[in-house]
Write a protein that holds these residues in place. Structure first.
Motif, PDB file in Angstrom:
ATOM      1  N   LEU A  37     -60.908  66.741  48.241  1.00 20.60           N
ATOM      2  CA  LEU A  37     -62.212  67.309  48.947  1.00 20.60           C
ATOM      3  C   LEU A  37     -62.218  67.017  50.382  1.00 20.60           C
ATOM      4  O   LEU A  37     -62.017  65.887  50.671  1.00 20.60           O
ATOM      5  N   GLU A  47     -62.655  72.816  50.328  1.00 22.80           N
ATOM      6  CA  GLU A  47     -61.671  72.710  49.676  1.00 22.80           C
ATOM      7  C   GLU A  47     -60.757  73.736  49.977  1.00 22.80           C
ATOM      8  O   GLU A  47     -60.987  74.823  50.205  1.00 22.80           O
ATOM      9  N   ARG A  98     -60.951  77.803  54.208  1.00 21.77           N
ATOM     10  CA  ARG A  98     -61.415  76.917  53.142  1.00 21.77           C
ATOM     11  C   ARG A  98     -62.439  77.163  52.426  1.00 21.77           C
ATOM     12  O   ARG A  98     -63.618  77.827  52.996  1.00 21.77           O
ATOM     13  N   GLN A 101     -68.147  74.440  49.423  1.00 17.17           N
ATOM     14  CA  GLN A 101     -68.354  73.814  48.094  1.00 17.17           C
ATOM     15  C   GLN A 101     -69.962  74.159  47.907  1.00 17.17           C
ATOM     16  O   GLN A 101     -70.757  74.027  48.702  1.00 17.17           O
TER      17      GLN A 101
END
Length: 500
Positions: A37, A47, A98, A101
């Protein structure tokens, strides 16, 4: 005679897991491969989608090496994962950045603006929640404002497990609970809030079709077959949000059942027979038809333990968990006055405060790593207790409490949970969590299992914990300090924004 299998793959916060289960109720094989992470700026959580896919290929390769007959026997595949992580693809199906999250806290300014701009009561009636850190729209608006080149190339928006499902099948889809948790979906009518999306210049067509968890969205493509070693043509279902799959995998199918999930994030789920909402919590569809879930999610749980070991202790010692448990066992409940707020990535439920921060309160020179480790574990359970109190304040009293995922392996942590929550807890120490749940859903779709209650055949390894009254008395006092700390520090958390 060829055995009949289903395969579950879980895209977790800290690793990709795979589990192969059989029609006769056996876990045939399981494995995992870790990934990182990234939190390179305050509040950020990202991520690498390439890590998810490469780890998926790796765990499938291991499975086929250990169980070569599985290639001919797998009848369905399901993928679970974190929700609602955001993956942005270009028109060719390639990730543009990426993932952002679900526990990312960068969009505080956008959240504040949306809270003022949107009718929050109307939003709650439609979606079951108010604008918060978990929602997708604030993070999309952040991308629009801060990464216009990325936004201009975005052709598809979906989640972590949707991405791996796409890589396996070549088909775009969104599983229903990603949509539900996005804050952009009418939970009763099952449609996107198109007026809201278009009002912020977000094209609803960026989101693929929403599918129920058990729906088949495609089959393993020829390209994926060549990469994985699996035969082309295996059906792949829409999958499941990880916490919902964990709920099924813990055997929770009855109203009043409660799950505490010790993953990278901390989840707490309460099963109901009706669509009901609570302002301090999220809402989800259960994968079991006719069941629903009130869902709490703490931004940092297992990831906080990992941060302490990796970044503060700076060790890769394989025995570190045993050593820390032994050190913490020498410390009294309440960690000798050390109380930690676990808001290291802001916090989602039940306080919905992306500006909240981690705090170590009461630290002295007499405290060592055993104290800090114990206080971290206690802090996570204090967060669970806060959620239980919210449920009870709305009339939802847990009947049975179960624990799964990484933390459920720790007798020490589970005993703390029983002591803090003051109730009996059944943990599943060898339980593979979400991967088992989504494998079972795939198996139901393929006809391997006849009834949702068949999941209990996989739940033979468990431990029971009961509260120790003298410990609970101490934790009552420590928990009150925990709650008071946030109330007192909230204005200071807001002031911190001026420093970065």
């Amino acid at each position: 005679m060829v055995s009949r299998y289903s395969l579950g793959i879980d895209i977790g916060t800290t690793s990709v897991k795979a589990i192969l289960i059989s029609r006769d109720g056996r876990i045939v094989y399981e494995t995992s491969s870790p990934h990182d992470l990234y939190s390179e700026r305050i509040g950020w959580a990202e991520e690498n989608t390439d890590d998810w896919w490469s780890n998926t290929l790796l765990v499938i390769e291991r499975m086929l090496q250990e169980v070569p007959q599985a290639a001919a026997g797998i009848e369905a595949i399901g993928v679970s994962g974190m929700v609602p992580a955001i993956v942005l693809l270009d028109s060719e199906g390639n990730p543009l950045r990426r993932s952002i999250q679900q526990n990312d806290a960068r969009s505080g300014k956008e959240i504040d603006w949306l809270k003022k701009t949107l009718d929050q009561d109307s939003l709650y009636r439609l979606t079951g929640g108010y604008t918060n850190q978990q929602h997708v729209l604030p993070r999309l608006l952040w991308v629009k404002a801060n990464e216009p080149d990325v936004w201009s190339k975005t052709a598809t928006i979906f989640g972590s497990y949707d991405y791996v499902t796409y890589k396996l099948t070549g088909q775009y889809s969104i599983e229903a609970n990603w949509a539900v948790e996005s804050g952009l979906y009418d939970i009763r009518e099952g449609v996107w809030l198109t007026d809201q999306l278009t009002g912020f210049n977000v094209d609803p067509d960026l989101f693929p079709d929403v599918r129920a968890s058990a729906d088949i969205v495609g089959t393993v493509s020829e390209e994926a077959a060549g990469l994985t070693g699996l035969p082309a043509g295996i059906p792949v279902i829409a999958g499941s949000a990880d916490h919902v799959a964990s709920t099924l995998a813990a055997g929770i199918v009855d109203e009043g059942d409660l799950l505490i999930k010790f993953g990278g994030a901390g989840d707490i789920l309460y099963c109901t027979n009706d669509i009901v909402t609570v302002p301090e919590l999220f809402f989800d569809y259960h994968v079991v038809p006719g069941r629903y879930l009130l869902n709490g999610c703490m931004a940092a749980s297992g990831s906080l333990v990992k941060w302490y070991i990796k970044d503060l202790l700076r060790t890769e010692n394989d025995d570190i968990f045993r050593e820390l448990d032994e050190a913490a066992l020498q410390v009294k409940p309440g960690a000798d006055g050390l109380v930690i707020l676990p808001y290291f990535l802001g916090e989602k439920t039940p306080i919905f405060d992306p500006e909240a921060r981690g705090v170590m309160f009461g630290l002295t020179l007499s405290h060592g790593r055993g104290h800090i480790f114990r206080a971290i574990l206690e802090a996570v359970i204090y967060g669970f207790r806060h959620h239980v109190e919210i449920l009870e304040s709305h009339g939802y009293r847990p009947n049975k409490v179960f624990a799964t995922n990484g933390g459920a392996k720790s007798k020490f942590w589970c005993q703390i949970a029983a002591d803090v929550l003051k109730c009996d807890i059944r943990s599943f120490p060898s339980h593979p969590g979400s991967a088992l749940g989504v494998a079972f859903v795939a198996g139901m779709t393929a006809g391997l299992f006849d009834d949702w209650s068949d999941i209990h055949g996989f739940l033979q390894d468990y431990r029971d914990f009961s509260p120790i009254p003298s410990h609970s008395d101490v934790y009552d006092k420590s928990y009150r300090i925990y709650r008071d700390l946030y109330r007192q520090l909230k204005p200071s958390f807001e002031s911190l924004k001026s420093l970065y």
